[in-house]
Design an enzyme around this catalytic site. Structure first.
Site, PDB file in Angstrom:
ATOM      1  N   ASP A 287    -123.508  11.663  52.890  1.00  0.00           N
ATOM      2  CA  ASP A 287    -124.090  11.925  54.150  1.00  0.00           C
ATOM      3  C   ASP A 287    -125.485  10.805  54.306  1.00  0.00           C
ATOM      4  O   ASP A 287    -126.356  10.781  53.672  1.00  0.00           O
ATOM      5  CB  ASP A 287    -124.869  13.199  54.030  1.00  0.00           C
ATOM      6  CG  ASP A 287    -125.578  13.947  55.055  1.00  0.00           C
ATOM      7  OD1 ASP A 287    -126.164  12.950  56.050  1.00  0.00           O
ATOM      8  OD2 ASP A 287    -125.844  15.078  55.430  1.00  0.00           O
TER       9      ASP A 287
ATOM     10  N   TYR B   4    -129.082  18.504  51.816  1.00  0.00           N
ATOM     11  CA  TYR B   4    -129.606  19.302  52.757  1.00  0.00           C
ATOM     12  C   TYR B   4    -129.307  20.633  52.899  1.00  0.00           C
ATOM     13  O   TYR B   4    -128.333  21.167  52.228  1.00  0.00           O
ATOM     14  CB  TYR B   4    -128.623  18.707  54.143  1.00  0.00           C
ATOM     15  CG  TYR B   4    -128.876  19.432  55.498  1.00  0.00           C
ATOM     16  CD1 TYR B   4    -130.456  19.235  56.087  1.00  0.00           C
ATOM     17  CD2 TYR B   4    -128.166  20.232  55.834  1.00  0.00           C
ATOM     18  CE1 TYR B   4    -130.463  19.701  57.342  1.00  0.00           C
ATOM     19  CE2 TYR B   4    -128.586  20.890  57.218  1.00  0.00           C
ATOM     20  CZ  TYR B   4    -129.774  20.778  57.851  1.00  0.00           C
ATOM     21  OH  TYR B   4    -129.989  21.316  59.098  1.00  0.00           O
TER      22      TYR B   4
ATOM     23  N   LYS C 108    -129.642  13.838  64.936  1.00  0.00           N
ATOM     24  CA  LYS C 108    -130.705  13.437  64.404  1.00  0.00           C
ATOM     25  C   LYS C 108    -130.876  11.822  64.650  1.00  0.00           C
ATOM     26  O   LYS C 108    -130.947  11.702  65.973  1.00  0.00           O
ATOM     27  CB  LYS C 108    -130.944  13.188  62.642  1.00  0.00           C
ATOM     28  CG  LYS C 108    -130.482  14.637  62.289  1.00  0.00           C
ATOM     29  CD  LYS C 108    -131.513  15.823  62.632  1.00  0.00           C
ATOM     30  CE  LYS C 108    -131.151  16.952  62.129  1.00  0.00           C
ATOM     31  NZ  LYS C 108    -130.710  17.299  60.846  1.00  0.00           N
TER      32      LYS C 108
ATOM     33  N   ARG D 277    -110.064  20.412  72.570  1.00  0.00           N
ATOM     34  CA  ARG D 277    -110.443  20.373  71.228  1.00  0.00           C
ATOM     35  C   ARG D 277    -109.969  19.406  70.351  1.00  0.00           C
ATOM     36  O   ARG D 277    -110.222  19.214  69.382  1.00  0.00           O
ATOM     37  CB  ARG D 277    -109.899  21.893  70.917  1.00  0.00           C
ATOM     38  CG  ARG D 277    -109.782  22.312  69.485  1.00  0.00           C
ATOM     39  CD  ARG D 277    -110.132  23.669  69.367  1.00  0.00           C
ATOM     40  NE  ARG D 277    -109.073  24.504  69.985  1.00  0.00           N
ATOM     41  CZ  ARG D 277    -107.737  24.740  69.760  1.00  0.00           C
ATOM     42  NH1 ARG D 277    -107.207  23.928  68.555  1.00  0.00           N
ATOM     43  NH2 ARG D 277    -107.001  25.351  70.316  1.00  0.00           N
TER      44      ARG D 277
HETATM   45  C1  PLP Z   1    -129.670  18.031  59.915  1.00  0.00           C
HETATM   46  C2  PLP Z   1    -128.864  17.451  58.801  1.00  0.00           C
HETATM   47  C3  PLP Z   1    -127.409  17.816  58.527  1.00  0.00           C
HETATM   48  C4  PLP Z   1    -127.131  19.173  59.733  1.00  0.00           C
HETATM   49  O1  PLP Z   1    -126.853  18.474  60.714  1.00  0.00           O
HETATM   50  P1  PLP Z   1    -126.575  19.449  62.126  1.00  0.00           P
HETATM   51  O2  PLP Z   1    -126.342  18.686  63.253  1.00  0.00           O
HETATM   52  O3  PLP Z   1    -127.922  20.275  62.288  1.00  0.00           O
HETATM   53  O4  PLP Z   1    -125.600  20.504  61.863  1.00  0.00           O
HETATM   54  C5  PLP Z   1    -127.056  17.481  57.603  1.00  0.00           C
HETATM   55  N1  PLP Z   1    -127.342  16.337  56.715  1.00  0.00           N
HETATM   56  C6  PLP Z   1    -128.654  15.762  57.057  1.00  0.00           C
HETATM   57  C7  PLP Z   1    -129.186  15.087  55.941  1.00  0.00           C
HETATM   58  C8  PLP Z   1    -129.594  16.598  57.985  1.00  0.00           C
HETATM   59  O5  PLP Z   1    -130.607  15.988  58.153  1.00  0.00           O
END
Ligand code: PLP
Length: 395
Positions: A185, A113, A210, A60
């Site tokens: 992000d 998001y 992604k 963890r």
């Molecule tokens: C998918 C996404 C998230 C969240 O990510 P997860 O791995 O699904 O929790 C955050 N920001 C953006 C821009 C995303 O496309």
């Protein structure tokens, strides 16, 4: 002569992969599923537990496979430090809950998001934290809100699903002038196309699910920045428990080796598709930062090395037209995902903005006939032919 600094595609392959003692001289990072790490010598155990010596105690907190993933994303973002999470949302919520306290104000954009938007609208207010969400393209308005009080400026660029671009350098300056931190992000751009730390951000966040992983088979998240900031997030993660699993870390590491290849192809194909779509009479609007007609094309040129694989477009005939087009696409998953090797399409009303009303979507500038298109690595001529065949049903 000192060796030249490696380029992004080299880092994608080698970052985090060297400098470790490997089990049985394996060339690939081993998947260490063990939850704990044993020590026969109490003094060494103690030193590792206190962080005075390198090593692992409990997965963890840290794990060898997960550590390699953290080092690869750290190097790709040219950051002093990085830590990992079980998903992108775990990275984002750890950031907000670590850096904000009751009475604080976070300034962000309306187009963040969907999950992030929920944190701002639903969860942070119940802890007495105010989230101010500005029009994404209105930089002067964002600056004015920063001056009214701001502990954290939270940005995303390009945004979902209308692919707006935010001037990170300009807004980071405004935030630093009032002593605020800046988190970005970088999921859509990837470190191949954009490095927010070099534009003034203090923290870069990723949904590794992604583009980083790229194969839609592992969830993960990351945060990159200074030792101090990343250390604070990691401490929260150790206690809150949203740790990246070793097997997912391995899948993400393997995906990341081809990140530069994939993203370069996706950049090229998305630009060709966006240009092709613009010439179609049944297409009303095409959103892509690589098009000169994009309202912030100049900013995108300045802060990005490529314009990314994400685009969106709206067709005449609204949702009824989308219903006809979607089943005719052969080379596209119809799914709520993006950034993988396959092309993925989805209308925002069933993906990113499923919980909004039609009025809320309209207010966010999302027409009912909008389709988000995550360009895959297929041959672009096949993708265009596929779109042509699908769009023929409404033209
Ligand atoms: C998918 C996404 C998230 C969240 O990510 P997860 O791995 O699904 O929790 C955050 N920001 C953006 C821009 C995303 O496309």
């Amino acid at each position: 002569m000192t060796a030249p600094l490696p380029k992004q595609s080299t880092i994608a392959v080698w970052g985090g992969e060297t400098g470790h003692e490997r089990y049985e001289r394996a060339t690939q990072v081993p998947v260490v599923h063990s939850v704990s790490f044993g020590y026969s010598d109490l003094d060494t155990w103690h030193a590792v537990a206190l962080g005075r010596e390198s090593g692992h105690i409990y997965t963890r907190n840290s794990n060898p496979t997960v550590r390699a993933f953290e080092e690869k994303i750290r190097d790709l973002e040219h950051a002093p430090a990085a830590t990992s999470f079980s998903s992108g949302m775990a990275a984002i919520s750890a950031t907000l809950f670590t850096l904000l306290r009751p009475g604080d104000r976070v300034v962000s954009i309306k187009d963040s998001y969907g999950g992030t938007n929920k944190l701002f609208g639903e969860f942070l207010p119940s802890f007495g934290i105010e989230a101010v969400l500005c029009e994404t393209g209105e930089f002067a308005q964002i600056e004015a809100e920063i001056q009214r009080g701001c502990k954290l400026l939270y940005l995303e660029s390009p945004t979902n699903p209308t692919v707006k671009v935010v001037d990170i350098e300009r807004l980071a300056q405004a935030a630093h002038a009032v002593g605020a931190l800046v988190a970005v992000d970088n999921t859509f751009a990837t470190p191949i196309n954009q490095n927010p730390l070099q534009l003034g951000a203090d923290l870069v966040l990723h949904s590794a699910t992604k583009y980083l992983g790229g194969h839609a088979d592992a969830l993960g998240g990351a945060a990159c920045g200074s030792q101090t900031l990343v250390g604070r997030l990691q401490h929260f993660r150790e206690i809150n428990g949203a740790a990246l699993a070793p097997m997912d870390a391995y899948s993400l590491l393997r995906g990341m080796k081809t990140l530069a290849l994939r993203v370069e192809r996706q950049n090229q194909s998305a630009l060709m598709i966006a240009r092709w779509l613009r010439a179609q009479r049944c297409v009303e609007q095409v959103n892509y930062p690589g098009l000169e007609a994009h309202p912030h094309h100049d900013i995108a040129r300045r802060q990005m090395r490529g314009f990314g694989g994400m685009l969106s477009f709206s067709v005449r005939g609204g949702l009824a037209a989308i219903r006809l087009i979607l089943p005719r696409l052969r080379y596209a998953h119809r799914a709520a995902n993006l950034g993988c090797v396959e092309t993925v399409v989805g209308p925002p009303q069933v993906t990113s903005h499923v919980e909004c009303s039609a009025e809320e979507r309209a207010a966010a500038g999302i027409p009912e006939g909008l389709l988000r298109y995550s360009t895959g690595i297929e041959d672009v001529s096949d993708l265009i032919a596929d779109l042509q065949h699908a769009l023929a049903v409404i033209s």
